[in-house]
Design an enzyme around this catalytic site. Structure first.
Site, PDB file in Angstrom:
ATOM      1  CG  LEU A 276      -2.086   1.012   1.142  1.00  0.00           C
ATOM      2  CD1 LEU A 276      -3.082   0.637   0.046  1.00  0.00           C
ATOM      3  CD2 LEU A 276      -2.786   1.106   2.491  1.00  0.00           C
ATOM      4  N   GLY A 277       1.636   1.391  -1.098  1.00  0.00           N
ATOM      5  CA  GLY A 277       2.476   2.578  -1.261  1.00  0.00           C
ATOM      6  C   GLY A 277       1.734   3.597  -2.115  1.00  0.00           C
ATOM      7  NE  ARG A 278       5.934   6.719  -4.498  1.00  0.00           N
ATOM      8  CZ  ARG A 278       7.225   6.750  -4.121  1.00  0.00           C
ATOM      9  NH1 ARG A 278       7.663   7.722  -3.356  1.00  0.00           N
ATOM     10  NH2 ARG A 278       8.054   5.799  -4.513  1.00  0.00           N
ATOM     11  CB  ILE A 279       1.392   2.415  -7.378  1.00  0.00           C
ATOM     12  CG1 ILE A 279       2.366   3.306  -8.171  1.00  0.00           C
ATOM     13  CG2 ILE A 279       0.521   1.587  -8.329  1.00  0.00           C
ATOM     14  CD1 ILE A 279       3.392   2.562  -9.002  1.00  0.00           C
TER      15      ILE A 279
ATOM     16  NE  ARG B 203       8.840  -2.619   3.788  1.00  0.00           N
ATOM     17  CZ  ARG B 203       9.690  -1.721   3.259  1.00  0.00           C
ATOM     18  NH1 ARG B 203      10.986  -1.888   3.405  1.00  0.00           N
ATOM     19  NH2 ARG B 203       9.234  -0.665   2.616  1.00  0.00           N
TER      20      ARG B 203
ATOM     21  NE  ARG C 191      10.513  -3.940 -11.730  1.00  0.00           N
ATOM     22  CZ  ARG C 191       9.919  -2.809 -12.107  1.00  0.00           C
ATOM     23  NH1 ARG C 191       8.626  -2.798 -12.368  1.00  0.00           N
ATOM     24  NH2 ARG C 191      10.609  -1.688 -12.199  1.00  0.00           N
TER      25      ARG C 191
ATOM     26  CG  ASP D  37       1.749  -4.307 -17.163  1.00  0.00           C
ATOM     27  OD1 ASP D  37       2.310  -3.331 -16.620  1.00  0.00           O
ATOM     28  OD2 ASP D  37       1.690  -4.459 -18.413  1.00  0.00           O
TER      29      ASP D  37
ATOM     30  CD  GLU E 114       8.469  -7.563 -17.570  1.00  0.00           C
ATOM     31  OE1 GLU E 114       7.685  -7.565 -16.615  1.00  0.00           O
ATOM     32  OE2 GLU E 114       9.024  -6.551 -18.025  1.00  0.00           O
TER      33      GLU E 114
ATOM     34  CG  HIS F 144       6.680  -3.792 -17.677  1.00  0.00           C
ATOM     35  ND1 HIS F 144       7.784  -4.284 -17.035  1.00  0.00           N
ATOM     36  CD2 HIS F 144       6.321  -2.695 -16.979  1.00  0.00           C
ATOM     37  CE1 HIS F 144       8.094  -3.526 -16.011  1.00  0.00           C
ATOM     38  NE2 HIS F 144       7.220  -2.543 -15.944  1.00  0.00           N
TER      39      HIS F 144
HETATM   40  C1  8YV Z   1       8.924   1.505 -16.622  1.00  0.00           C
HETATM   41  C2  8YV Z   1       8.412   0.537 -14.418  1.00  0.00           C
HETATM   42  O1  8YV Z   1       8.221   1.345 -17.750  1.00  0.00           O
HETATM   43  O2  8YV Z   1       8.699   2.595 -13.378  1.00  0.00           O
HETATM   44  C3  8YV Z   1       8.882   1.388 -13.310  1.00  0.00           C
HETATM   45  O3  8YV Z   1       9.444   0.837 -12.335  1.00  0.00           O
HETATM   46  O4  8YV Z   1       8.438  -0.643 -14.340  1.00  0.00           O
HETATM   47  C4  8YV Z   1       7.919   1.174 -15.608  1.00  0.00           C
HETATM   48  O5  8YV Z   1       7.272   2.352 -15.322  1.00  0.00           O
HETATM   49  C5  8YV Z   1      10.017   0.642 -16.859  1.00  0.00           C
HETATM   50  O6  8YV Z   1      10.837   0.766 -15.789  1.00  0.00           O
HETATM   51  C6  8YV Z   1      10.728   1.023 -18.154  1.00  0.00           C
HETATM   52  O7  8YV Z   1      11.463   2.118 -18.031  1.00  0.00           O
END
Ligand code: 8YV
Length: 311
Positions: free
Chosen positions: A151-154, A174, A231, A255, A260, A278
């Protein structure tokens, strides 16, 4: 005389153009011999720009003894050995905040697509199956609970959107957050037992590797849906694929992946999975804003000003 800058990997073209305009850029990914290239720059490079998976490890840092700043394109810095950078007095900057909304939008879109089976419905119509009868009913979001791992910014932006879709919220991380009253779980398995859907929005790296384990996936269950915009490393990908194939997990919206742009072949066959390449932050305004932070952090460094977004 233009200052010199090492650019480690390919970068969003408008940002690379901005860097090329300001600096004498040295493009490591184009060097036929990496080590010889780094050796030729060793005594004059104090700044580097990295992006996505094109980060920097301790060995490369040791080849650049004058390096003082790594300006990263991305909020996630798991491709950079941040501890090694700290030990060597190298500052790392990243690109937080500016991508929160777009990444959260994609998380909700993946959840909606997987739960309401939108890509499947699209295929159902295109294949002509609808001519033979209605598509099977799907689950609903209404009255369900979304578990947010990270539960961070995103994660907070995801929660905001999810509530507007009628979802209840619970979270794992955490630490318990003092400014929210949603149910908190330190243990992701305990969270999975109490929610209908899980979205992973935590950082990558060793601390969260495999946090979406087989036990979490099984606790989420045959009606559960897992969404990953964090990730690939945060999920036990083999366990995830197996559970989706066997119906022990209802569906997924993914995503990000472990290797990848390669995606496990089994996932390509599954009808209950929505796949994306992604693209969480992949909008022009957001990538421009991320690139501007890369440029601004370097400009601040060279001007001896406070950095915009030190990690
Ligand atoms: C980027 C991401 O697209 O910001 C991140 O950590 O995974 C994505 O926003 C990626 O890092 C490519 O630059």
């Amino acid at each position: 005389m233009k200052r010199e800058l090492l650019v480690v990997g390919p970068m969003y073209p408008p940002t690379l153009a901005a860097l090329d305009a300001t600096y004498a850029t040295h493009k490591l990914w184009q060097a036929p011999d990496r080590d010889a290239f780094l050796a030729s720059l060793a005594d004059r490079i104090d700044a580097a720009a990295t992006s996505g998976v094109h980060g920097m490890n301790a060995a490369t840092m040791d080849k650049l003894p004058k390096l003082k700043i790594i300006s990263h394109f991305g909020v996630g810095v798991d491709s950079i050995d941040v501890d090694a950078a700290k030990q060597r007095g190298i500052t790392v900057t990243n690109t937080p905040e500016v991508l929160n909304a777009d990444v959260a939008d994609l998380a909700i879109a993946l959840l909606l697509a997987a739960v309401r089976r939108i890509p499947m419905g699209d295929r159902y119509v295109r294949s002509g199956k609808w001519l033979k009868g209605p598509m099977p009913l799907s689950e609903t979001l209404q009255g369900k609970t979304l578990g947010i791992v990270g539960l961070g910014r995103i994660g907070r932006e995801i929660a905001k959107r999810a509530q507007s879709f009628g979802l209840k919220i619970a979270y794992q991380g955490r630490n318990r957050k003092s400014d929210v009253s949603w149910p908190y779980f330190a243990d992701p398995v305990a969270l999975a037992k109490e929610v209908d859907f899980i979205v992973a929005s935590c950082p990558g790296g060793e601390a969260t590797r495999g946090i979406i384990s087989r036990a979490v996936i099984d606790a989420l269950g045959p009606k559960g849906v897992f969404v990953n915009i964090s990730r690939g490393s945060v999920a036990d990908e083999a366990a995830l694929v197996e559970a989706l194939k066997e119906g022990r997990l209802g569906g997924a919206g993914l995503d990000v992946f472990v290797d990848e742009p390669r995606v496990p072949a089994a996932l390509l066959e599954l009808d209950n999975v929505v796949l994306q390449p992604h693209v969480g932050s992949a909008t022009h305004p957001t990538r421009l804003a991320m690139g501007q932070l890369v440029v601004d952090n370097l400009a601040a460094y060279f001007a001896g000003q406070p950095l915009k977004t030190p990690y």
